[in-house]
Design an enzyme around this catalytic site. Structure first.
Site, PDB file in Angstrom:
ATOM      1  CE1 TYR A 434      59.474 -39.269 -21.508  1.00 35.18           C
ATOM      2  CE2 TYR A 434      57.664 -37.425 -21.020  1.00 35.18           C
ATOM      3  CZ  TYR A 434      58.957 -37.757 -21.858  1.00 35.18           C
ATOM      4  OH  TYR A 434      59.344 -37.210 -22.876  1.00 35.18           O
ATOM      5  CD  GLU A 435      56.010 -45.421 -22.003  1.00 34.76           C
ATOM      6  OE1 GLU A 435      55.744 -44.428 -22.779  1.00 34.76           O
ATOM      7  OE2 GLU A 435      55.700 -46.764 -22.250  1.00 34.76           O
TER       8      GLU A 435
END
Lengths: 593, 593
Positions: A434-435
């Site tokens: 993620y990110e």
């Protein structure tokens, strides 16, 4: 049940011996003397050990449940969240105008670490809120700030970030969620968002969703994306909660880990939204908070490795199996503790030297963010912007790898959930994704950051390393050989890779991008090598100045030597790979895979 | 739902183009012509795709349940097990005297691969039985063989291996389970065993536990361990099932993966056991089956990576995100499939070049086992004995790493259980741990195998590489440069590491053991480099001989070039690490971790 104790001595070493925080000419840093930071870190460590650690297994086992449209968090999360809020931990670096404590971001980062180590899934509820807070703080109107921020600093209201849709993650230009302008200046937001961490839960009165959406008629692709505040409950003029907005939970995803955090599919159905900043400038708003968000994810990588490492060390000292090949070490026992075996040592030293280097790298990053923001220092901004994908990509890849290594120390017990080592690995796995998945970090680094402002930042980086080596060489031959020479060699490898990209990426960008992942790892090693050299200098100086705790500083030097001899040689392998270019990478037609 | 199709063309390529199976002077190999092996592999692939693949998620989600002392396997497992048994898949290489088909071990290994890729947890029920069959076949009495083997070849009765106890795994000398001799020649077995795969289930009428235990009064430590048959149901003289033996399931472990296989705590309480072979020679019986068992685990490593890879390729061709940086590839679509991006390629090529190299390595190992056993070839026995820890350790480490890489291709979806990529990683993880954790494999390699018979086998290995290079060089300059020179360089690194161990391990064994893990990986790379060179020669020859499927062979060459340029350079990094010896590894006191 796994243990965790905040390594406050190690944290203090970086803040004071290495970064010399209180001596820095950054607003607010004069407060950061040893006693003050010690008090903060002891307290955050205490909350982590006593409250969050026992809830880590609970969160993993129970997970979150969707009942009648509302998400219920695991047993004990609500009480723990209240404690965290009451302790003021959610607002350490927030703006005092909105109830924050206005401390430096470095202090916030260090104070967060124990929470993340102890219970990553739990801490995400406040972590996401902090991200949403920052976006509104920078880009929101005065009215928006007054309405939302005081409640968000306290986490009475939490926040979320809504970017991904089923068919678009990295490529947000494909977004379909629509925001239709209304006569009263608000928007009606309609669409589906997925992978929304902390999307719904029972820890707060209200949830402030930050949603990316397209205003019909705007530019195509990524340039037509705008940012909206979409509260779960609308807020009345007097600040009280009004009616339920048109946003609902589609489902909770079943994930590999971080079960304690509710990852939701969110459905927006003519939900009332408020534009943040300018129309079609939503991506800019996202980008301004990206350095901090990605640094936070990098921290998750090593913080999980730290927790896993502490348990692996305890197990290696406790588990009796076999005898030291050079002679029995514990004759009074049926066998020696497995920490006597060289390969267990090798594994633990890999973990230890990574985690401590990663911590230094992250704190240094937080310091650069403070310098960039509080001193308007463009050089610091350039440097942290360059290194952000490295912090995120390298520290999460290695953090996961080290959590897996820690699990391996346990043998068969590492695979049994009851012992808790599997959870560290499963939880750490998400940070690579993620990110911005780590391949995207590598792309950002090589495709964007390297060439930024004519390569100014990367040149400044190399100058910094060179200056550091020059300033610290010549005082101690052994130190030069053990620390400075390996750093110099690794840095040369990195420069050679950059040179290869310049010379070959022009005619075919695939030549550069085929080596982007290797470059990210190589850069990570050089950064950790640099941090170990700085820690080495700090330890050497402390010993020279007659520090009483010689064992602590000697251990730092020994751990640094390990990193230099056993990890840093990876740079030459990465360089060799990079220099083969795109030919073998791109040789096959898609049909021949 | 994940897909899987047996890569029969790749499998055939190794069996025929590379190993030239049917031309080998090994009893039974004359049967292995292209048509025969194709028929077998097509059928095993069909069973894997149609029956086992759909049950993989079911097994993971439902897991095994202990109800009233009996283990219930996931829905559909019983029917699938019957199909596998009815198809004769459980007895391919078993002794025809006991109902087996007497085919070479190579054929068995290749036929097993699709089952392991499709459903590793399911296939363990027969895999463990095969191991127990082998132990009884080699070490059991005529009476024991007649009683148990005919039922075990068909898997009407399955088998287990009981080694580990709560306080002892690697160090079996600490074992506490006791076997007390009775007047009738049987033993009463009492103790607790843990991590017993397929310890109980509802797939077979009887379960034949092979249990290691100590006969009171015997030698201390590992030399006092004996092997016993302890059936779940005692077997009457006429072969019918008699009364329930004193063995019961304590619990099923909750694991990170392979949920479809019941991993049990087994309690033995005055259970009737029958000594296998001589008293106190139990470890010898274990060791004779170790090469096969460990090769089977190595196969699990790459077989999981293969299944994960197939799905990653499908996803990379399907998922639209971003545009090729050198120009739009799919203008008719909203974005290009992500397989256009160099870093996705890099990831997929890592997987592909590993899996295909690992398959060749494993099949070659199976061929060596056949040669050792069927031709009484001591050189083949020495070579496979040397490489067994490499097959097990390197292929499972890399297999897991590649399954994680495949998961990464999916971005956020990779973390959601529904997509199935998490399961490949979680299932693959166990292979690094069981059948001797990989650190133990490295210890076995460096501490035992290298020096065996005065280093004869490792010298034979280097001679083999040298001869291979000599025999194949000089025909094609590009081929020499792309395949033979990298192999030569990597092999030189490996020799240098061996030399370092010889020169420095004598005065301090820690100098060798601190580098054991790096050596195992280095050795693995050289083996895969060697296999890629052999595959390269085979592909080159096929093209020179006018093979019609030029694309297939060109793809082999391109994939080999990738491995040579992008993976093999790892050897120099491992060598650099090894040559730093024990100093930094062993520097810290245990208290300073």
């Amino acid at each position: 049940m796994p243990i965790y104790h905040a390594p406050t001595k190690d944290m203090q070493f970086i803040m004071h011996d290495v970064l010399k925080a209180s001596e820095q000419d950054i607003p607010g840093y004069d407060e950061l003397d040893r006693d003050f930071t010690a008090a903060v870190l002891e307290e955050s460590g205490k909350l982590a050990t006593e409250v969050l650690t026992p809830l880590n297994t609970v969160g993993d086992t129970e997970g979150c449940k969707l009942e009648n449209g509302v998400v219920r968090t695991p047993t004990g999360f609500k009480e723990a969240f209240d404690q965290m809020r009451d302790g003021g931990w959610t607002a350490l670096d927030c703006d005092p105008d909105y109830g924050g404590q206005g401390l430096p971001y470095l202090m916030h980062t260090a104070a967060q670490e124990p929470f993340v180590s102890a219970n990553m899934a739990f801490n995400m509820y406040q972590g996401l809120t902090h991200g949403a807070y920052t976006a509104i703080h920078i880009h929101g109107s005065e009215q928006q700030k007054k309405t939302y921020l005081p409640k968000m600093t306290t986490c009475e209201w939490t926040g979320t970030m809504n970017l991904t849709e089923p068919h678009c993650g990295t490529d947000l230009g494909l977004m379909r969620t629509k925001a239709v302008p209304q006569d009263d200046g608000t928007y009606k937001v309609t669409g589906q968002k997925i992978f929304i961490s902390a999307g719904d839960h029972d820890l707060a009165e209200n949830i402030i969703h930050l949603v990316l959406a397209k205003i019909p008629g705007g530019p195509d692709g990524i340039k037509g994306v705008s940012l909206f505040i979409v509260p779960k409950f609308l807020v009345n003029e007097d600040g009280s909660l009004g009616e339920r907005n048109g946003v609902s939970v589609g489902k909770i995803e079943e994930k590999m880990g971080i079960h304690g955090n509710s990852t939701c599919v969110m459905n927006y159905d003519d939900a009332t939204g408020y534009l943040v900043g300018e129309a079609h400038k939503g991506m800019r708003a996202m980008f301004t908070m990206m350095n901090e968000a990605r640094l936070g994810v990098g921290l998750q990588g090593y913080a999980q490795a730290e927790a896993a490492y502490q348990n692996a060390v305890a197990y290696a000292n406790d588990r009796l199996q076999g005898r030291d090949v050079t002679g029995v070490k514990a004759p009074e026992k049926s066998a020696d503790p497995i920490i006597v075996h060289p390969d267990i040592r090798r594994n633990l030293m890999d973990q230890k030297s990574f985690v401590e280097g990663a911590r230094a790298f992250t704190y240094w990053g937080a310091y650069l963010i403070d310098r960039a923001h509080k001193n308007d220092d463009a050089a610091a901004e350039g440097l942290i912007s360059l290194m952000t994908p490295v912090i995120k990509g390298f520290l999460t890849d290695k953090g996961f790898e080290m959590a897996v290594n820690a699990q391996q120390v346990y043998g068969g017990h590492g695979y049994i959930e009851e012992w808790g080592m599997s959870q560290f690995a499963r939880d750490a796995r998400i940070a690579m994704i993620y990110e911005g998945a780590n391949g995207i970090q590598a792309l950002d680094l090589v495709g964007r950051k390297l060439a930024q402002e004519g390569g100014k930042h990367v040149m400044a980086y190399f100058d910094m390393i060179k200056t550091f080596i020059k300033d610290n060489a010549g005082q101690d031959e052994a130190f030069d050989k053990e620390f400075l020479e390996p750093l110099k060699a690794a840095s040369k490898d990195l420069q050679a890779a950059g040179m290869y990209f310049m010379q070959n990426g022009m005619k075919n960008p695939h030549n550069a991008l085929s080596g982007s992942y290797d470059f990210m790892h190589m850069f990570g090693h050089v950064c950790l090598g640099y941090m170990w050299a700085r820690m080495g200098v700090a330890a050497r100086d402390a010993l020279a100045n007659g520090a009483s705790d010689t064992q602590f500083y000697e251990t730092k030097l020994a751990t640094g030597r390990y990193y230099m001899t056993r990890q840093l040689p990876a740079t030459s392998m990465h360089l060799a790979r990079i220099q083969t270019g795109a030919d073998t990478v791109m040789a096959l037609d898609a049909a021949n895979f």
